[in-house]
Design a protein around this motif. Structure first.
Motif, PDB file in Angstrom:
ATOM      1  N   GLU A  66       0.833  -1.149  -0.020  1.00  0.00           N
ATOM      2  CA  GLU A  66       0.100  -0.130  -0.028  1.00  0.00           C
ATOM      3  C   GLU A  66       0.993   1.108  -0.162  1.00  0.00           C
ATOM      4  OE1 GLU A  66      -0.260   2.265   2.745  1.00  0.00           O
ATOM      5  OE2 GLU A  66       1.483   0.562   3.744  1.00  0.00           O
ATOM      6  N   PHE A  76     -18.424  -3.577   9.562  1.00  0.00           N
ATOM      7  CA  PHE A  76     -17.422  -2.579   9.279  1.00  0.00           C
ATOM      8  C   PHE A  76     -17.804  -1.189  10.478  1.00  0.00           C
ATOM      9  CE2 PHE A  76     -17.773   2.050   7.668  1.00  0.00           C
ATOM     10  CZ  PHE A  76     -16.385   2.036   7.364  1.00  0.00           C
ATOM     11  N   ARG A 104       2.790  -5.059  11.700  1.00  0.00           N
ATOM     12  CA  ARG A 104       3.856  -5.799  10.707  1.00  0.00           C
ATOM     13  C   ARG A 104       4.927  -4.869  10.114  1.00  0.00           C
ATOM     14  NH1 ARG A 104       1.370 -10.638   8.491  1.00  0.00           N
ATOM     15  NH2 ARG A 104      -0.900 -10.725   8.848  1.00  0.00           N
ATOM     16  N   GLN A 107     -14.726   0.140  12.601  1.00  0.00           N
ATOM     17  CA  GLN A 107     -14.263   1.393  12.414  1.00  0.00           C
ATOM     18  C   GLN A 107     -14.718   2.375  13.851  1.00  0.00           C
ATOM     19  OE1 GLN A 107     -13.272   3.055   9.562  1.00  0.00           O
ATOM     20  NE2 GLN A 107     -13.410   5.225  10.092  1.00  0.00           N
ATOM     21  N   PHE A 120     -10.547   1.941  -0.178  1.00  0.00           N
ATOM     22  CA  PHE A 120     -11.071   0.997   0.725  1.00  0.00           C
ATOM     23  C   PHE A 120     -12.360   0.349   0.293  1.00  0.00           C
ATOM     24  CE2 PHE A 120     -13.457  -0.465   4.667  1.00  0.00           C
ATOM     25  CZ  PHE A 120     -12.404  -1.384   5.124  1.00  0.00           C
ATOM     26  N   VAL A 126      -4.666   9.739   7.321  1.00  0.00           N
ATOM     27  CA  VAL A 126      -5.286   9.495   6.313  1.00  0.00           C
ATOM     28  C   VAL A 126      -6.689  10.202   6.462  1.00  0.00           C
ATOM     29  CG1 VAL A 126      -7.060   7.720   5.779  1.00  0.00           C
ATOM     30  CG2 VAL A 126      -4.573   7.288   6.449  1.00  0.00           C
ATOM     31  N   LEU A 145     -14.068  -8.421   8.616  1.00  0.00           N
ATOM     32  CA  LEU A 145     -14.248  -7.724   7.242  1.00  0.00           C
ATOM     33  C   LEU A 145     -13.520  -8.480   6.203  1.00  0.00           C
ATOM     34  CD1 LEU A 145     -13.235  -4.104   8.523  1.00  0.00           C
ATOM     35  CD2 LEU A 145     -15.517  -5.374   8.596  1.00  0.00           C
ATOM     36  N   ASN A 187      -8.423  -6.530  13.890  1.00  0.00           N
ATOM     37  CA  ASN A 187      -8.662  -7.982  14.215  1.00  0.00           C
ATOM     38  C   ASN A 187      -8.033  -8.473  15.323  1.00  0.00           C
ATOM     39  OD1 ASN A 187      -9.075 -10.448  14.208  1.00  0.00           O
ATOM     40  ND2 ASN A 187      -7.844 -10.802  12.197  1.00  0.00           N
ATOM     41  N   VAL A 189       1.756  -0.081  12.503  1.00  0.00           N
ATOM     42  CA  VAL A 189       1.001  -1.016  11.570  1.00  0.00           C
ATOM     43  C   VAL A 189       1.016  -2.373  12.479  1.00  0.00           C
ATOM     44  CG1 VAL A 189       1.118  -2.460   9.671  1.00  0.00           C
ATOM     45  CG2 VAL A 189       2.052  -0.188   9.477  1.00  0.00           C
ATOM     46  N   ILE A 206      -4.339   5.262  10.823  1.00  0.00           N
ATOM     47  CA  ILE A 206      -5.412   5.680   9.982  1.00  0.00           C
ATOM     48  C   ILE A 206      -6.251   6.406  10.904  1.00  0.00           C
ATOM     49  CG2 ILE A 206      -4.948   3.968   8.440  1.00  0.00           C
ATOM     50  CD1 ILE A 206      -7.553   2.694   8.983  1.00  0.00           C
ATOM     51  N   ASP A 227       0.368  -5.372   1.976  1.00  0.00           N
ATOM     52  CA  ASP A 227      -1.023  -5.341   2.341  1.00  0.00           C
ATOM     53  C   ASP A 227      -1.827  -6.382   1.683  1.00  0.00           C
ATOM     54  OD1 ASP A 227      -3.429  -4.518   3.449  1.00  0.00           O
ATOM     55  OD2 ASP A 227      -3.736  -3.014   2.111  1.00  0.00           O
ATOM     56  N   GLY A 228      -3.007  -6.645   2.191  1.00  0.00           N
ATOM     57  CA  GLY A 228      -3.691  -7.929   1.561  1.00  0.00           C
ATOM     58  C   GLY A 228      -3.147  -9.116   2.096  1.00  0.00           C
ATOM     59  N   PHE A 251       3.906  -0.559   3.138  1.00  0.00           N
ATOM     60  CA  PHE A 251       3.770  -1.982   3.933  1.00  0.00           C
ATOM     61  C   PHE A 251       3.174  -3.005   2.992  1.00  0.00           C
ATOM     62  CE2 PHE A 251       4.704   1.031   6.915  1.00  0.00           C
ATOM     63  CZ  PHE A 251       5.578   0.294   7.981  1.00  0.00           C
TER      64      PHE A 251
END
Ligand code: HEM
Length: 502
Positions: free
Chosen positions: A165, A413, A291, A417, A402, A465, A360, A337, A289, A437, A171-172, A169
């Motif tokens: 991203e 969601f 990670r 958030q 996003f 962000v 999510l 998470n 992050v 973020i 991502d995914g 970092f």
């Protein structure tokens, strides 16, 4: 109990993130009138990619707002069966406060989707294997929308799908494993803390959710579906199930201040003589992050990056790191998470089971070139390292489109958030929102890094962000799209019952 998903009726975006289709463009549209809305849907229908049949070099999906469903002729009595968050929209003033869309993220400042912007009917997501295929598909779509008199409110471009991203970092990596989809069949029966098998009903309406129940969705009297286009309510009511095989789609354009992020990390980790310390800068960013830039989780390698662990997702927090000494309690991935770290009994299955109800399915794509398009250093292609060395091009607007897919907007969601990501008192903290973020308005500009003998507090974190646009959509099943497509005929013949079931 084994779940059999109707993969030919489910839009393929639920089953896959299209890693083989790295190019994508998202078109947000509004129709002038019902005829235009129907002309577009009739053209789209045979092109929508089902979950069960994907091969080739492109994929297409379509999702609607309540305005778009109304335009197609869906009566209020049926729209009332959608969740209130969807009906009220993302920019309802109370919801904006709840989601942290305040200050610079206030919907009045958005580029699209704000209260003063044109109302949105729907979203078309196009994925392709090459820029040429994407351009050809988009040109086709544009011809069609122009011919039908559809307004393209905005076309959101994305950048080529890569590992990272814009902050740099990986991502995914972490996604829920969904019962009934191929990945779940190879997983351990109960799953691992990172790879728990989540009931399909958490992401696809009309299947049992974590409570063994069917999440609320729009049902209508069977008489309103005389051609039996819709599946019937698996709950046994006999109603036609407009929700089944669909889900809610959350889209938010999140602009990332990449320069600001790395500037802050650099300044906060200067040596006593004022010199920059690139390793400490990267380490602080990784703490935010949870990670390292390679994706390696801090709980497994707290002191240095280890690209060999870059895709590792098989970990919990409580047993190995209850105090957050490796991965701070407030780090981005530990908030969104928390796995086994929260009540009722951290470290147990009971904690994981609570967490299962707040997962999510992420399908976002980054946009803009940001700073990670700088020239690669010989032997060192890591964008975070390039950023830290300022070996980069000037920043242009960049961020994340996003997208997440859920069965419940409020429990999944919005809960994540509001109650985890933007909550200054998350996990015993008291002035920390998500360091990466989170909103800092009016509180939350502290980042606490637990350490022994004393924790370290970073204060006055800027907001890295901001929200630039967003909306809630419904991603219908393919039968539901067919039903919507033929609506005017039924509506004209006044076949709708006056009361729809809920
Ligand atoms: C510009 C905004 C964002 C950035 C840069 C960002 C970045 C990241 C990164 C680097 C990861 C770790 C890689 C991975 O596990 O896949 C991650 C994971 C995740 N993010 Fe975000 N994210 C953003 C927005 C959000 C938002 C708005 C949400 C939810 C409301 C969210 C939810 C998640 C979740 C659920 C995970 C997986 C965590 C896990 O299972 O361990 N992210 N994000």
């Amino acid at each position: 109990m084994a779940v059999k998903l109707d993969l030919d009726d489910i839009q393929g975006l639920i089953a896959r993130g299209y890693s083989t289709l790295p190019y994508a463009r998202f078109t947000i549209f509004a129709a002038q009138d019902p005829a235009a809305a129907h002309a577009l849907l009739s053209w789209l229908l045979p092109r929508v990619t089902p979950a069960g049949r994907f091969s080739g070099d492109s994929a297409l999906h379509v999702a609607y707002t309540p305005a778009g469903l109304r335009r197609l002729g869906l009566p209020e009595s049926v729209i009332a069966g959608f969740q209130p968050q969807f009906r009220g929209g993302m920019t309802d003033p109370n919801r904006s406060r709840f989601l942290g869309d305040v200050g610079e993220s206030d919907p009045h400042c958005w580029a699209w989707g704000g209260p003063q912007e044109p109302p949105i009917d729907g979203l078309i997501l196009l994925y392709a294997s090459s820029p040429e295929v994407l351009d050809a598909g988009q040109a086709d779509l544009t011809r069609q929308t122009e011919a039908a008199g559809i307004r393209q409110i905005t076309v959101l471009d994305t950048r080529e799908l890569g590992n990272n991203e814009p902050f740099g970092f990986h991502d995914g990596i972490s996604q829920p494993v969904i019962a009934g989809l191929p990945k779940a069949s190879g997983a351990a029966p109960a799953g691992t803390p990172g790879g728990r098998i989540i009931p399909a009903g958490e992401f696809v309406l009309g299947y049992p959710n974590v409570y063994g129940q069917l999440t609320d969705r729009p049902l209508l009297p069977a008489a309103d579906d005389p051609r039996r286009l819709l599946p019937r309510d698996p709950g046994g009511s006999g109603a036609a199930d407009l929700g089944r095989n669909g889900c809610y789609l959350v889209l938010r354009q999140l602009e990332q201040d990449v320069d600001g992020f790395w500037r802050f990390a650099g300044q906060a980790t200067r040596r006593p003589d004022g010199a920059e310390d690139p390793d400490a800068r990267t380490a602080l960013a990784a703490k935010m992050v949870g990670r390292w830039p390679s994706g390696a989780p801090l709980v497994e390698t707290p002191d240095r990056d280890n690209p060999g662990l870059g895709n590792n997702n098989d970990f919990g927090y409580y047993r190995s790191d209850p105090l957050g000494l490796a991965c701070p309690l407030g780090a981005h991935i530990r908030r969104v998470n928390p796995r086994d770290s929260l009540d009722p009994q951290p470290g147990t299955d009971a904690s994981l089971a609570v967490n299962d109800g707040h997962r999510l399915l992420r399908r976002g794509r980054s946009y803009g070139s940001g700073r990670s398009d700088g020239p690669a250093l010989p032997g060192n292609d890591n964008p975070a390292v390039r950023l830290a060395r300022n070996d980069v091009s000037p920043q242009r607007e960049t961020g994340l489109h996003f997208i997440c897919l859920v069965a419940s907007l409020i429990r999944q969601f919005e809960f994540v958030q509001h109650t985890w990501l933007n909550n200054p008192t998350f996990h015993g903290l008291y002035d920390d929102t998500d360091p990466l973020i989170g909103s800092r308005d009016p509180r939350g500009a502290t980042f606490t890094v637990p350490a022994l003998p004393v924790r370290r507090r970073y204060r006055d974190l800027p907001q890295f962000v901001r929200t630039r646009g967003g909306a809630y959509f419904f991603l219908p099943g393919i039968s539901a799209l067919r039903y919507l497509d033929q609506l005017p005929a039924d509506a004209r013949s006044a076949s709708f019952s006056s009361s729809a079931t809920r």
